[in-house]
Design a protein around this motif. Structure first.
Motif, PDB file in Angstrom:
ATOM      1  N   GLN A  53       0.805  -1.224   0.000  1.00 14.93           N
ATOM      2  CA  GLN A  53       0.000   0.000   0.000  1.00 14.93           C
ATOM      3  C   GLN A  53       0.838   1.275   0.000  1.00 14.93           C
ATOM      4  N   MET A  54       1.953   1.240  -0.700  1.00 17.53           N
ATOM      5  CA  MET A  54       2.738   2.458  -0.878  1.00 17.53           C
ATOM      6  C   MET A  54       2.076   3.340  -1.924  1.00 17.53           C
ATOM      7  N   LYS A  55       2.399   4.618  -1.892  1.00 17.92           N
ATOM      8  CA  LYS A  55       1.908   5.550  -2.904  1.00 17.92           C
ATOM      9  C   LYS A  55       2.906   5.568  -4.069  1.00 17.92           C
ATOM     10  N   TRP A  56       2.434   6.019  -5.222  1.00 16.16           N
ATOM     11  CA  TRP A  56       3.296   6.067  -6.392  1.00 16.16           C
ATOM     12  C   TRP A  56       4.541   6.906  -6.127  1.00 16.16           C
ATOM     13  N   GLY A  57       4.367   8.031  -5.494  1.00 12.15           N
ATOM     14  CA  GLY A  57       5.513   8.894  -5.204  1.00 12.15           C
ATOM     15  C   GLY A  57       6.550   8.198  -4.349  1.00 12.15           C
ATOM     16  N   GLU A  58       6.103   7.398  -3.406  1.00 12.31           N
ATOM     17  CA  GLU A  58       7.032   6.668  -2.527  1.00 12.31           C
ATOM     18  C   GLU A  58       7.826   5.628  -3.312  1.00 12.31           C
ATOM     19  N   ILE A  59       7.158   4.921  -4.210  1.00  9.43           N
ATOM     20  CA  ILE A  59       7.835   3.913  -5.027  1.00  9.43           C
ATOM     21  C   ILE A  59       8.884   4.569  -5.926  1.00  9.43           C
ATOM     22  N   ASN A  97      -7.803   6.198  -0.726  1.00  8.39           N
ATOM     23  CA  ASN A  97      -8.500   4.904  -0.680  1.00  8.39           C
ATOM     24  C   ASN A  97      -7.477   3.769  -0.667  1.00  8.39           C
ATOM     25  N   PRO A  98      -6.669   3.679   0.381  1.00 10.05           N
ATOM     26  CA  PRO A  98      -5.539   2.741   0.387  1.00 10.05           C
ATOM     27  C   PRO A  98      -5.913   1.268   0.458  1.00 10.05           C
ATOM     28  N   PRO A 140     -11.125  -4.755  -4.741  1.00  7.94           N
ATOM     29  CA  PRO A 140     -11.248  -4.121  -6.061  1.00  7.94           C
ATOM     30  C   PRO A 140     -12.008  -2.804  -5.966  1.00  7.94           C
ATOM     31  N   SER A 141     -11.541  -1.804  -6.698  1.00  5.90           N
ATOM     32  CA  SER A 141     -12.205  -0.506  -6.688  1.00  5.90           C
ATOM     33  C   SER A 141     -13.644  -0.652  -7.169  1.00  5.90           C
ATOM     34  N   ILE A 142     -14.525   0.076  -6.547  1.00  7.34           N
ATOM     35  CA  ILE A 142     -15.945  -0.009  -6.885  1.00  7.34           C
ATOM     36  C   ILE A 142     -16.202   0.552  -8.276  1.00  7.34           C
ATOM     37  N   LEU A 143     -15.598   1.704  -8.576  1.00  5.56           N
ATOM     38  CA  LEU A 143     -15.768   2.328  -9.876  1.00  5.56           C
ATOM     39  C   LEU A 143     -14.466   2.248 -10.659  1.00  5.56           C
ATOM     40  N   SER A 144     -14.555   1.853 -11.901  1.00  5.21           N
ATOM     41  CA  SER A 144     -13.365   1.753 -12.744  1.00  5.21           C
ATOM     42  C   SER A 144     -13.056   3.108 -13.367  1.00  5.21           C
TER      43      SER A 144
END
Length: 438
Positions: free
Chosen positions: A153-159, A293-294, A367-371
């Motif tokens: 559950q890292m954020k894109w910026g962290e990666i 929404n992690p 899974p995210s509710i809305l795509s």
């Protein structure tokens, strides 16, 4: 005495005869299914199903006419599934997929929640597997440079910031990458769009096909994507003219992290043995998440969905097939090697272990509710042509010949022209440009 014996004999003959008749006269039922390849279908599941159900035959129709509906309806993705529901083709499976049956089949909530129809909470199809992505990492590389492993559950910026901490080459002069995405064209721009998608942004309105990307939030993402790629720590070395096969750098020990699908986990050992490559001590964590929404991910995909036609007269038998392909233990054990090619089993206890590796990142997020995936809403050529424009502008920013602000202004202007031109051409060719928007 003789008379009694004759009576008994008549009774026995009657029972045996009636038993023979029930076997001989057993009705053979034929189920039809639309599937792209009859050969692949039977190798995949058809032979195994008919072996378990000898009174059921399956007929595969590779080319289905417009008004033809099969007993078993095969759909390649969620968009086709949604269209079939909207057209009234599919039977609501709630009557079969009861609470007790759900507990018996033990299917993951991941696939079933993605298939629940919002309007009536109906379940009109089931999928035997789902695809997902994770971030693989090379423990040896992280240990060598005394850097902490990535986490779930890292954020894109962290990666991407973590990727910048690695050198551009190792002690032997071999190229080293901090991170590799799952893209093989328009890499920096596609990564940029993917970050925005993860964080709930849309660059294209699917109802009007208007571009809206010259905003503060998109620019913020663009700035740190440009900075990440400018240092050369993110893999972007694609030689389109080379005919030489190149292994992904996570397999050759040249990438600290790589975003890839579930199949990569099952290929480490195979590739190591087949090509005599150094064995990789790897781990996996979840894909980057939206900080708001992690617990959710929009990387899940369903690549095969099976439903039952509303007009089928063999709905019970069709349900037997769906139950078989999604949860039959005997079928899975005999065919597990090829079944894993289709994704993570929806029946999670059928997931093939790999030594002591923790595979939970493949299914731990909801899974995210809305795509927010533009490819599910708009023709792929529109998206790809916009990406080509965006990549050209990003390349100019990376080379220093264009400022980021100028790039975003042109991106919105030139991108809109490209979208409009592609839309007109596709419509002139009779193509559907905008798909079901749900």
């Amino acid at each position: 005495m003789v008379r009694g014996f004759i009576v008994i004999l008549i009774v026995i003959i009657t029972i045996v005869t009636s038993g023979c008749q029930s076997v001989d006269e057993q009705k053979i039922i034929t189920l039809t299914v639309n599937y792209p390849s009859e050969r692949i279908f039977f190798e995949r599941v058809g032979y195994a199903f008919e072996s378990k159900y000898p009174n059921i035959r399956i007929k595969v129709t590779e080319n289905v006419s417009e008004n033809q509906v099969s007993d078993i309806v095969f759909m390649r993705n969620k968009r086709e599934y949604q269209e079939a529901i909207s057209e009234g083709v599919l039977l609501n499976l709630n009557q079969y997929f009861t609470k007790s049956k759900r507990e018996q089949m033990q299917l993951s909530d991941i696939s079933t929640s993605m298939l629940r129809w919002e309007e009536d909470s109906g379940l009109y199809g089931l999928s035997p597997a789902f695809s997902n992505y994770v971030i693989y990492y090379n423990k040896k590389i992280f240990d060598h440079y005394s850097l902490p492993y990535p986490s779930n559950q890292m954020k894109w910026g962290e990666i991407l910031n973590l990727a910048q901490l690695f050198p551009n080459s190792d002690e032997n002069g071999n190229k080293l990458y901090g991170f590799k995405s799952n893209y093989y064209e328009f890499i920096s721009f596609a990564t940029f769009l993917r970050v925005g998608q993860t964080e709930g942004l849309s660059f294209l309105d699917p109802t009007t096909l208007k571009i809206n990307i010259n905003t503060a939030k998109w620019k913020e993402i663009g700035e740190y994507i440009i900075n990440a790629f400018r240092g050369g720590k993110i893999y972007s070395d694609i030689d389109e003219n080379s005919e030489k096969f190149v292994h992904s750098p996570i397999f050759t020990g040249q990438a600290a992290m790589e975003l890839s699908s579930q199949t990569t986990a099952y290929n480490f050992e195979k590739i190591h043995k087949q090509y005599q490559l150094e064995e990789i001590d790897w781990g996996m964590v979840t894909v980057p998440v939206d900080p708001l929404n992690p617990e959710f991910s929009d990387y899940y995909q369903l690549n095969e969905i099976y439903g039952i036609s509303n007009s089928s007269v063999n709905q019970e038998e069709a349900w037997s097939f769906i139950e078989f392909i999604t949860s039959d233990l005997g079928y899975y054990k005999k065919n597990k090697n090829q079944i894993m090619n289709y994704g993570v089993p929806s029946k999670l206890d059928l997931l093939e272990p790999i030594g002591d590796h923790d595979l939970s990142p493949l299914y731990s997020l909801k899974p995210s509710i809305l795509s927010n995936n533009p490819y599910e809403k708009v023709h792929f050529e529109i998206i790809n042509n916009f990406k080509e424009i965006g990549q050209s502008l990003f390349d100019q920013v990376l080379s220093g010949s264009l400022s980021l602000d100028e790039a975003f202004e042109r991106m919105e202007q030139l991108g809109q022209i490209t979208v409009d031109e592609t839309k007109k051409r596709l419509e002139d060719e009779g193509e559907v440009v905008v798909f079901l928007k749900k």
